[in-house]
Design a protein around this motif. Sequence first.
Motif, PDB file in Angstrom:
ATOM      1  N   ILE A 101     -73.908 -21.580  27.527  1.00  0.00           N
ATOM      2  CA  ILE A 101     -72.937 -22.204  26.731  1.00  0.00           C
ATOM      3  C   ILE A 101     -73.005 -22.026  25.191  1.00  0.00           C
ATOM      4  O   ILE A 101     -74.328 -22.349  24.589  1.00  0.00           O
ATOM      5  CB  ILE A 101     -73.070 -23.748  27.069  1.00  0.00           C
ATOM      6  N   GLN A 102     -72.069 -21.425  24.741  1.00  0.00           N
ATOM      7  CA  GLN A 102     -72.070 -21.129  23.233  1.00  0.00           C
ATOM      8  C   GLN A 102     -70.649 -21.373  22.331  1.00  0.00           C
ATOM      9  O   GLN A 102     -69.564 -21.465  23.347  1.00  0.00           O
ATOM     10  CB  GLN A 102     -72.475 -19.747  22.918  1.00  0.00           C
ATOM     11  N   VAL A 103     -70.602 -21.560  21.105  1.00  0.00           N
ATOM     12  CA  VAL A 103     -69.609 -21.684  20.510  1.00  0.00           C
ATOM     13  C   VAL A 103     -68.842 -20.124  20.439  1.00  0.00           C
ATOM     14  O   VAL A 103     -69.263 -18.930  20.733  1.00  0.00           O
ATOM     15  CB  VAL A 103     -69.816 -21.612  18.984  1.00  0.00           C
ATOM     16  N   SER A 104     -67.488 -20.225  20.870  1.00  0.00           N
ATOM     17  CA  SER A 104     -66.559 -19.189  21.257  1.00  0.00           C
ATOM     18  C   SER A 104     -66.242 -18.539  19.985  1.00  0.00           C
ATOM     19  O   SER A 104     -65.888 -18.726  19.120  1.00  0.00           O
ATOM     20  CB  SER A 104     -65.585 -19.591  22.281  1.00  0.00           C
ATOM     21  N   SER A 105     -66.245 -17.121  20.272  1.00  0.00           N
ATOM     22  CA  SER A 105     -65.772 -16.029  19.080  1.00  0.00           C
ATOM     23  C   SER A 105     -64.050 -16.021  19.408  1.00  0.00           C
ATOM     24  O   SER A 105     -63.466 -15.384  18.734  1.00  0.00           O
ATOM     25  CB  SER A 105     -66.190 -14.859  19.148  1.00  0.00           C
ATOM     26  N   VAL A 106     -63.834 -16.579  20.519  1.00  0.00           N
ATOM     27  CA  VAL A 106     -62.121 -16.306  21.037  1.00  0.00           C
ATOM     28  C   VAL A 106     -61.566 -17.438  20.240  1.00  0.00           C
ATOM     29  O   VAL A 106     -61.965 -18.589  20.432  1.00  0.00           O
ATOM     30  CB  VAL A 106     -62.092 -16.559  22.554  1.00  0.00           C
ATOM     31  N   PRO A 107     -60.293 -17.147  19.524  1.00  0.00           N
ATOM     32  CA  PRO A 107     -59.592 -18.314  18.834  1.00  0.00           C
ATOM     33  C   PRO A 107     -58.937 -19.550  19.558  1.00  0.00           C
ATOM     34  O   PRO A 107     -59.018 -20.538  19.379  1.00  0.00           O
ATOM     35  CB  PRO A 107     -58.497 -17.598  18.162  1.00  0.00           C
ATOM     36  N   SER A 108     -58.687 -19.112  21.018  1.00  0.00           N
ATOM     37  CA  SER A 108     -58.153 -20.127  21.746  1.00  0.00           C
ATOM     38  C   SER A 108     -59.050 -20.978  22.470  1.00  0.00           C
ATOM     39  O   SER A 108     -58.773 -21.836  23.090  1.00  0.00           O
ATOM     40  CB  SER A 108     -57.272 -19.368  22.810  1.00  0.00           C
ATOM     41  N   CYS A 109     -60.540 -20.716  22.085  1.00  0.00           N
ATOM     42  CA  CYS A 109     -61.375 -21.814  22.678  1.00  0.00           C
ATOM     43  C   CYS A 109     -62.582 -21.908  21.662  1.00  0.00           C
ATOM     44  O   CYS A 109     -63.113 -21.268  21.180  1.00  0.00           O
ATOM     45  CB  CYS A 109     -62.354 -21.092  23.919  1.00  0.00           C
ATOM     46  N   ARG A 110     -63.014 -23.495  21.761  1.00  0.00           N
ATOM     47  CA  ARG A 110     -64.093 -23.881  20.809  1.00  0.00           C
ATOM     48  C   ARG A 110     -65.245 -23.311  21.217  1.00  0.00           C
ATOM     49  O   ARG A 110     -66.375 -23.219  20.614  1.00  0.00           O
ATOM     50  CB  ARG A 110     -63.964 -25.236  20.552  1.00  0.00           C
ATOM     51  N   LEU A 111     -65.789 -23.564  22.788  1.00  0.00           N
ATOM     52  CA  LEU A 111     -66.619 -23.288  23.415  1.00  0.00           C
ATOM     53  C   LEU A 111     -66.442 -22.271  24.768  1.00  0.00           C
ATOM     54  O   LEU A 111     -65.449 -22.035  25.007  1.00  0.00           O
ATOM     55  CB  LEU A 111     -67.536 -24.498  24.128  1.00  0.00           C
ATOM     56  N   GLN A 112     -67.627 -21.546  25.162  1.00  0.00           N
ATOM     57  CA  GLN A 112     -67.495 -20.781  26.205  1.00  0.00           C
ATOM     58  C   GLN A 112     -68.450 -20.962  26.947  1.00  0.00           C
ATOM     59  O   GLN A 112     -69.748 -21.091  26.802  1.00  0.00           O
ATOM     60  CB  GLN A 112     -67.611 -19.300  25.849  1.00  0.00           C
ATOM     61  N   LEU A 113     -68.158 -21.315  28.467  1.00  0.00           N
ATOM     62  CA  LEU A 113     -69.311 -21.285  29.406  1.00  0.00           C
ATOM     63  C   LEU A 113     -69.306 -20.286  30.201  1.00  0.00           C
ATOM     64  O   LEU A 113     -68.241 -19.797  30.975  1.00  0.00           O
ATOM     65  CB  LEU A 113     -68.920 -22.436  30.399  1.00  0.00           C
ATOM     66  N   THR A 114     -70.351 -19.348  30.454  1.00  0.00           N
ATOM     67  CA  THR A 114     -70.316 -18.110  31.097  1.00  0.00           C
ATOM     68  C   THR A 114     -71.576 -18.285  32.130  1.00  0.00           C
ATOM     69  O   THR A 114     -72.965 -18.458  31.670  1.00  0.00           O
ATOM     70  CB  THR A 114     -70.600 -16.976  30.169  1.00  0.00           C
ATOM     71  N   GLY A 115     -71.430 -18.178  33.538  1.00  0.00           N
ATOM     72  CA  GLY A 115     -72.457 -17.929  34.389  1.00  0.00           C
ATOM     73  C   GLY A 115     -72.466 -19.144  35.124  1.00  0.00           C
ATOM     74  O   GLY A 115     -71.639 -19.882  35.317  1.00  0.00           O
ATOM     75  N   GLN A 116     -73.647 -19.207  36.055  1.00  0.00           N
ATOM     76  CA  GLN A 116     -73.612 -20.305  37.212  1.00  0.00           C
ATOM     77  C   GLN A 116     -74.181 -21.644  36.818  1.00  0.00           C
ATOM     78  O   GLN A 116     -74.740 -21.644  35.687  1.00  0.00           O
ATOM     79  CB  GLN A 116     -74.745 -19.626  38.051  1.00  0.00           C
ATOM     80  N   ILE A 117     -73.257 -22.579  37.127  1.00  0.00           N
ATOM     81  CA  ILE A 117     -73.524 -23.702  36.592  1.00  0.00           C
ATOM     82  C   ILE A 117     -74.815 -24.442  37.200  1.00  0.00           C
ATOM     83  O   ILE A 117     -75.104 -24.334  38.537  1.00  0.00           O
ATOM     84  CB  ILE A 117     -72.341 -24.812  36.997  1.00  0.00           C
ATOM     85  N   GLU A 118     -75.738 -25.138  36.503  1.00  0.00           N
ATOM     86  CA  GLU A 118     -77.025 -25.661  36.976  1.00  0.00           C
ATOM     87  C   GLU A 118     -77.290 -26.893  36.396  1.00  0.00           C
ATOM     88  O   GLU A 118     -76.585 -27.239  35.311  1.00  0.00           O
ATOM     89  CB  GLU A 118     -77.944 -24.457  36.545  1.00  0.00           C
TER      90      GLU A 118
END
Length: 140
Positions: free
Chosen positions: A31-48
């Motif tokens: 979970i990190q601050v997104s570099s994509v302008p349309s997203c403030r955060l980005q969640l990548t990977g399996q949810i734990e």
Amino acid sequence: MLRQIIRVANLLAGGALASLLFGYALSAAEIQVSSVPSCRLQLTGQIESGDFQKIAALKDTLVINNGESTSGSTICLNSPGGNLVEGLKLARFFLDEGIGTRILEGAECQSVCAIMFMMGNAKGAEVAFLDRRMHANSTL
């Protein structure tokens, strides 16, 4: 509807099925601050377990209000799913806080991630609307 999903999950929780639904992932979602302008955060990977707390701790970064609505509060999802209980907590958080959801080109959002995606919305003092978008070349 979320209560019905939680009720069904509680009924199903037993033995091997509980292990499958609630099992711990080999690695938590990133979970990190997104570099994509349309997203403030980005969640990548399996949810734990613990991912809800990570996102809740970033609430001030994620949730913004432009004076009319929370339409700028968005999270990009790219996950095969994972821990059902944790994903449902995140889905409820997105719904309650007015967080929009995005699935970008080539990304996937499966299992409990799909429930999280469906909770994407924006709200304000006088408005409330669905705010979820997925690219045609993504997987839900």
